[in-house]
Structures are given as C-alpha cells and as structure tokens.
Scaffold this active site. Sequence first.
Site, short mmCIF file in Angstrom:
data_model
loop_
_atom_site.label_atom_id
_atom_site.label_comp_id
_atom_site.label_asym_id
_atom_site.label_seq_id
_atom_site.Cartn_x
_atom_site.Cartn_y
_atom_site.Cartn_z
N ARG A 74 -3.33 2.71 0.62
CA ARG A 74 -3.22 1.26 1.08
C ARG A 74 -4.33 1.27 2.38
O ARG A 74 -3.52 1.43 3.33
CB ARG A 74 -1.82 0.94 1.32
N LYS A 93 -6.32 -0.87 -4.68
CA LYS A 93 -6.31 -1.61 -6.00
C LYS A 93 -7.00 -0.81 -6.98
O LYS A 93 -6.45 0.34 -7.36
CB LYS A 93 -6.94 -2.90 -5.84
N THR A 144 -10.20 -3.48 -0.07
CA THR A 144 -9.08 -2.63 -0.22
C THR A 144 -9.32 -1.32 -0.92
O THR A 144 -10.48 -1.53 -1.82
CB THR A 144 -7.66 -3.33 -0.68
N TYR A 147 -3.36 10.95 16.87
CA TYR A 147 -3.97 9.77 17.31
C TYR A 147 -5.42 9.82 17.60
O TYR A 147 -6.06 10.81 18.11
CB TYR A 147 -3.52 9.28 18.80
N ASP A 171 -16.14 -10.18 -0.45
CA ASP A 171 -14.70 -9.34 -0.53
C ASP A 171 -14.52 -8.88 -1.83
O ASP A 171 -14.06 -9.65 -2.92
CB ASP A 171 -13.73 -10.49 -0.13
N GLU A 192 -7.98 7.10 18.58
CA GLU A 192 -8.62 5.73 18.82
C GLU A 192 -9.88 6.00 19.20
O GLU A 192 -10.44 6.87 19.93
CB GLU A 192 -7.89 5.12 19.99
N1 DSN Z 1 -3.11 -8.17 -2.41
C1 DSN Z 1 -3.85 -9.12 -2.91
C2 DSN Z 1 -3.69 -9.25 -4.42
O1 DSN Z 1 -2.51 -8.97 -4.95
O2 DSN Z 1 -4.58 -9.72 -5.07
C3 DSN Z 1 -3.14 -10.26 -2.12
O3 DSN Z 1 -3.17 -10.22 -0.77
#
Ligand code: DSN
Length: 443
Positions: free
Chosen positions: A256, A250, A247, A61, A221, A63
């Site tokens: 993730r 991807k 993210t 943990y 984004d 925080e």
């Molecule tokens: N994860 C995103 C995508 O598949 O583009 C959607 O939230």
Amino acid sequence: MKNRELFSQINQVIASKDSEVAELISAESYRQRSTICLIPSENYVSAEVALALASPFTNKYSEGYPHVWKEGNLIDKNGRYYQGQENANKLEKLAIQRALELFTDNPSAYHANVQAISGAPANLAVIGAFLKPGDTLMGLALDYGGHLTHGHKVSVTSHYYNAVHYTLNEEGKLDYDEIERLAEEYKPKLIISGATAYPLKIDFERFGRIAKKVGAILLADISHIAGLCVTGEHPHPFPHADVITSTTHKILRGPRAGVIVCKKEYGPQVDKALFPALQGGPHMNTIAAMAVAFKEAMSEEYKAYAKQVVKNAKVLSEKLKEYKFKLISGGTENHLILIDVVNNENGVTVKNASWFAERLELAGIVTNKNTVPGDAKPWNPSGIRMGTPAVTTLGMKEKEMEKIAELIWLTAKHAEDDSKIAEIRSEVELLVSKFTEDSNFII
Ligand code: DSN
C-alpha cells in the site's frame, strides 16, 4: 511449503505472544479465501512483497533522499538527515531505478519518487509541487468517476485550491471537446486525467494537447490502470503527461503506497513537495516491497496477467449485460465495470446500492457501492463497482467470469431470500476454494 502455510506459521509466532491480533489475522485470511473479491482496487500480494514489508527496514528512519538536487541535476550523494543509511540508500535508488524502467522507455529523461505513503499524498504532493494555494486545478468530478483528491469539495484539494470539474457525456464517456472548452474557460494550472471508476480507455494524447494549449501541467493519475499502461493493455500517459501518479497496491500487486514519475526537469520540485513539505520519514520496508513489486510487474508472467484481467472484465461485463444489468459507459475497455443497480433493466428491484452491496457480501461476493453519473449523494449511491484484478491473480479465467455473472444475477433476483443467498454463498465458497487452495499469493 505453500505460501499460505508459511504465513500461517508466521501467524503462530504472533499468536504465541498476542492471540487477539493473531486471531484477527487468521479470520481475515479466511474471509479473503472464502469470498470472491471484485473490488477493482484490491489484489493479493506475493510472498516476496509481504516478506519485504515485514523486513528489518521497518525499523529505519530515513528522512530525506538518497540523492541531492543541484541546479536541476540529480547528484548521487547522501541527502538524509539520519545516520545508518548505507542499505536504505541502495534500496531507495534501486526502487527509483525500477520505477523508471517500469513506467518509462527512457529512464534518463524522467525522475521517480517512491516515498508517498499512498495515492492521496502522491496527488497532494504533485499538486503542491506545481500550484500555490488558490490556483486552479481541473479533474473529473467524483460522482462521474473521479477521485476525492481530484478536487472534490470535501478534500483539501478543493479547500486549498480552486477546483473545477469536467464530467461525462450522456453516453458515460469523457467528452474531450467539452474538457477543452472548460480548460480554455478556467485556465487551470494543472489538469488531472485519471479516474477511480471509469471503465473506458483514456485518451492521454488528447489530454496532453489540451493541457499544452492552455499552458497546464498534465497529471495522469493511473492508480487503477497502471498495470495495463505498463504492459500495453492501455495507452501510456507518457510522453503526453508531465507527471504520473499511481498507487502500487491495486493492479500492480505491491504494498500500500504511492509512486510519482515525472519529467526529469520537475524532479526537484516534486521531491521537495513530498518531503519535507508533506511527509516525514519514508517507510523503507514499503519501499523494499515496492521494488519487489516493480520487478514482478516487468515479468512476462505479469504481462499475461494484465491481458487476462482485461479479457476477464470483458467477459464479465458482456455476461452481466446479457442479464440486463445497466452498465455505465456501455461496458468496459479496462479492468473495471460500473453497474447502475437501481435503474437496471432486468425487472429486479434493488432498493439502493448500499443494500445490494450488503446482499452480495452475504452471498460471498465483495464489491463496493459507487456513485454513477448524476448521483447526488456519495454515501447513498446507485452504483456497484467491480473489477477483475484480484480474481485474475487467483487464476480465474473466462469460464469463471461467466459463473460469477450468473451468481451476481441470482443474488439480485433472490436478494430478499436469505436461504437462497446462503445457497449462492456455498457455490461461491466452492468456486473460490479451487483457486485459493494452491495460490502462491498471500491470502
Ligand atoms: N482506493 C481508491 C479506489 O478504491 O479506487 C479510492 O480511494
């Protein structure tokens, strides 16, 4: 030992205590190895990323932050609420430093936050950092390729904030004059540039000028295109954007999670908006895996990968056009292709995209249904979204893209015929096995 064998052995350890979970892990590995993944937001991780996720950092943990802010300056001082942080602090500082090196060419002018557990909380934190409830934000509409967190009506980003949207023009392109007009009309405090289903390049410079003109913060984004931006395959949002979110699972091939990079002056408010305003303890094992993925993404190998992702998408889209599929925006300039399968021009009748996505899956080609411009219902859309990050990780090149386009075409042509679909499935399995057998990625 191949990495897949290593993971199979690790699964034996799970199986000795919990056969139910081990069987599901093994079945999922088989599913991934025997199908072609064209979901543009999915990928395969390296053994190093996967093992960092499984490390003892999962027990900790932490925080707070490994630093504190004092009068706008980042101070290298323990800012955690729990003891036992000597390694966690070093790890998070390393991940921050690598994020800054990966996403900027001037690390000292920016700040990175690596604690968001995924893209949605990263966006929510940035919105919370700059807006008060009721303030206006502007983003791309979901049915034109935007994300839920860009102010869609079912998202808290529209429940708590006043969300206005821009769309695409008749050619399926961002219309920057119209975006500027809307920005002047609605005076948003925050403009979001970025998408989950937009196949063309985004002009961050123009977005930056629009944001400046109306006094808005510009959030880029880049969850989908991060790997292209950091390797020069797509124009970079900095210095035009104030903040980037992405993210990391991807095209970046990490765990993730979400990462936020902002101009240094915004560091204190972004950190505060993420913790304690939105999240509790960070997932330190995920941060370890992020640090690994960031290092991988700075390699020459990754640069070549990103180039091939774009080349592959181009070939796949051109071939699909030869089969007279209707491509939104006319083609692709990145990793992603969006097809209007209901209104295609090749004489094949597709009832709806959900049904076609299911038929493709039966044939071993995994995609996702998606809205196309003008679709009223996200749960019953007309589009199929596909992309090349995962197949490129496996080592597929132009020749395989041509084959995949043909297999998609054959699936459309024989969609009602189960025995033909079974034949296509065998071809898919043969094709993909050539690449998964020796892959160094975890699959
Ligand atoms: N994860 C995103 C995508 O598949 O583009 C959607 O939230």
